[in-house]
Scaffold this active site. Structure first.
Site, short mmCIF file in Angstrom:
data_model
loop_
_atom_site.label_atom_id
_atom_site.label_comp_id
_atom_site.label_asym_id
_atom_site.label_seq_id
_atom_site.Cartn_x
_atom_site.Cartn_y
_atom_site.Cartn_z
CG LEU A 224 5.81 25.66 -0.11
CD1 LEU A 224 5.66 26.01 1.37
CD2 LEU A 224 6.52 24.33 -0.27
CG ASP A 225 1.09 21.62 -4.06
OD1 ASP A 225 1.51 22.20 -5.09
OD2 ASP A 225 1.14 20.40 -3.88
CE LYS A 226 -6.78 27.43 -1.18
NZ LYS A 226 -8.10 27.50 -1.85
#
Length: 318
Positions: free
Chosen positions: A141-143
């Protein structure tokens, strides 16, 4: 060792090899670089028209460049005592509700404080050798995206889960608060996704081309509140920034998106309003799918409370 080839486009002005590589879209799609110095650190060898050359070599139109590269990995990645919100765990997997702001795995500029560091501590493992920066990570998942992420505690589980992601057998649903209203109650977004040559941190969606990678997102509008919409989004492919790029492409950038959106006057402090809400997958050794849901984050509840108070809820017709 990783490798890729680049064909220098026609009408390219003669220039140094390192300068060309540092701005090439093909290079940016294959490896993340910060500058020419970083590029020189990760590239192991480079050839032009099958002849090894130095970075000072002058390239010209029609040249074929082959690059062998390897990301710099620290000697050890150590466990860190970082709180984790565990949704499910057994002897094979740990499924978590990742907090917004946590990087999934170590990489350039983020060697500590990642989910991997936290998992090593939770699994009571010592530091790992430099042959892997992603123990147990089968997707990411993106940050700034929160929500469900499943990790593998052993190599057999890792192979089992990775195959499902590769074969696109995993059901992944997200919720998002976006700016604007979609053109229909529901729909499919099918485009190619390529890295933006003007900004290496951005990607863009293109139709009518074979460049980049195919991406497919299914959307459904749950409700509209004035100039905002609450969306349910299902990933059919798993490209970097896919939902964020596709919402921008749809004309409904995600609220709080610092890359694809703009600051909103009603919610100037909003962070990325994107959350991995549901994950359905076959756990190792199981024939039936297990479905997991994450709670709606507090940041969503706060903004929805304002929207409910300020605007009348509207449902788009099917």
């Amino acid at each position: 060792m990783n490798s890729f080839s680049v064909l220098v486009p026609l009408n390219t002005k003669e220039q140094r090899l390192d300068k060309f590589l540092a701005t090439s879209e093909v290079v940016l799609q294959n490896c993340s670089i910060n500058n020419r110095s970083h590029l020189k650190n990760i590239i192991q060898s480079v050839s032009v028209n099958e002849k090894k050359v130095k970075f000072s070599h002058k390239i010209k139109s029609g040249d074929v460049i082959k690059v062998d590269w390897e990301e710099i990995i620290p000697q050890n990645i150590c466990p860190q005592d970082i709180p984790l919100k565990i949704v499910y765990e057994d002897e094979n997997v740990t499924l978590l509700d990742k907090e917004q702001g946590m990087v999934t795995h170590p990489g350039a500029g983020n060697w500590t404080g990642t989910l991997v560091n936290a998992l090593l501590f939770h699994w009571k493992k010592d530091s790992i050798s430099n042959n892997s920066t992603r123990p147990g990570i089968v997707h990411r998942l993106d940050k700034d995206t929160s929500g469900l992420i499943i990790t593998a505690k052993n190599i057999i589980a890792e192979d089992w889960l990775q195959k499902q992601f590769k074969d696109r057998r995993v059901k992944k649903e997200y919720i998002a608060i976006v700016c604007g209203r979609p053109p229909a109650y529901s729909g499919n977004i099918k485009t190619q996704i390529v890295r933006d040559s003007k900004n290496r941190k951005r990607y863009k969606a293109l139709a009518g081309t074979e460049c980049g990678k195919f991406a497919h997102t299914v959307y459904r509008c749950i409700a509209c509140y004035g100039p905002f919409s609450l969306m349910r989004l299902r990933l059919k492919t798993g490209r970097t920034h896919q939902i964020r790029v596709h919402m921008k492409y749809l004309g409904c950038p995600i609220l709080g998106d610092p890359i694809y959106g703009s600051k909103n006057s009603l919610f100037p402090e909003a962070t990325l309003m994107l959350h991995s809400r549901l994950l359905a997958i076959r756990l190792p050794g199981e024939m039936n799918f297990s479905e997991f849901k994450a709670e709606v984050p507090l940041r969503f509840k706060k903004i929805l409370k304002v929207l409910h108070r300020k605007y009348e809820k509207c449902l788009l017709t099917k």
